[in-house]
Enzyme design. Structure first.
Site: not given
Length: 321
Positions: A262, A233, A281
């Site tokens: 994000e 994370r 991601h």
């Protein structure tokens, strides 16, 4: 008709999952509008029977409008963006999908190591722009990999790394000691790991407990040639400290797949550093992994609809009230 609201861009799109949803006759509402703080959930939450969660946080405020909701399921593993106490207070089971995408994330970690070791992004850019910049890289066989978090992903990565001839050390307060012994993995504390590893790969949960786990002090323990990988994370790594370490030549490189926001704000100096590889991601983004996760979500919903108690539920106390 059962209504499924999802904030995951991938749920219901890959492998056998679309056909399975069609067979079940469920309505799927996808709320992934990145221009909205909640992805568009507030406009549809009142109709939802089940929520399949991506990266949009599930908060107590969001749940106030969820008058029909029966359960919250994470399309993945990390549940740090789900307010589990708030769900429990409303009698909502929360489930995730442990292990379903472990191999996918581990493979991306290997890909990042190879990209950094052999300068793959720079080599690609050199060739397609008419250059021929042949940089001498390094092999990862014989190097030491430090894994922070020896859960499903960490164990998968350890097996892959051992297969490529790497020495593996790991840190995890809840490590499977039998697995470590069987696979030649030395369990050490975090500081020892950082000082010994040529590559450090992070596979821990996010949240306040792990915020800035890798900070300026921890980075000073690492070898100047070492590379840091964050597939966990965003908050786990202090990006300011990481950029400083790279700029001062105290770290060899980094690979980043997770960000606090994000998409991230690319004005941060880390995003212009030539020795950092970035991914959006995408650790769990393989057809196989997304199919596995989706089918597990569906199986848990079906079990809940039948009055069962799925074993992946993280707050089983809701079944006792």
């Amino acid at each position: 008709m059962t209504v499924i609201l999802t904030t995951s861009p991938g749920f219901g799109k890959h492998g056998r999952v679309p056909e399975r949803l069609k067979e079940l006759g469920w309505e799927l509402i996808r709320c992934v509008d990145t221009s909205l703080p909640d992805g568009g959930v507030s406009a549809h939450i009142a109709r939802a029977d089940y929520m399949v969660v991506g990266l949009v946080p599930v908060t107590a405020q969001m749940l106030e409008g969820a008058t029909k909701l029966k359960a919250v399921l994470k399309h993945g593993v990390g549940v740090d963006n789900i307010d589990i106490p708030a769900c429990t207070a409303r009698g909502l089971p929360v489930a995730n999908t442990p292990g379903a995408n472990a191999d996918a994330v581990a493979e991306l970690a290997v890909g990042m190591m190879l990209s950094l070791a052999r300068n793959i992004p720079a080599g690609h850019q050199s060739v397609v722009t008419g250059g021929w910049d042949r940089k001498v890289g390094s092999q990862i066989g014989g190097k030491t990999l430090g894994i922070v978090g020896l859960g499903n992903i960490g164990r998968s990565l350890a097996r892959m790394a051992r297969g490529m001839g790497m020495t593996v050390v790991a840190t995890d307060p809840y490590a499977d000691k039998a697995f470590a012994a069987d696979n030649g993995i030395e369990l050490v504390d975090l500081d020892d790991l950082l000082g010994r590893a040529d590559y450090v790969s992070l596979h821990v949960f996010g949240g306040a407990g792990n915020a800035s786990l890798i900070n300026a002090d921890k980075l000073r323990l690492m070898k100047p040639t070492a590379r840091l990988l964050n597939l966990a994370r965003g908050e786990v790594v202090d990006l300011d400290a990481l950029a400083e370490a790279l700029n001062e030549g105290r770290l060899g490189g980094a690979g980043i797949d997770a960000y606090i926001k994000e998409p991230p704000e690319t004005t941060h100096p880390i995003f212009s550093h030539p020795r950092v590889v970035f991914m959006p991601h995408s650790g769990a983004d393989t057809v196989e992994a997304v199919e596995n996760v989706g089918l597990m979500n569906i199986a848990d919903i079906e079990e809940l609809m039948a009055g069962g108690k799925p074993r992946r539920v993280l707050n089983p106390d809701v079944f006792e009230s």
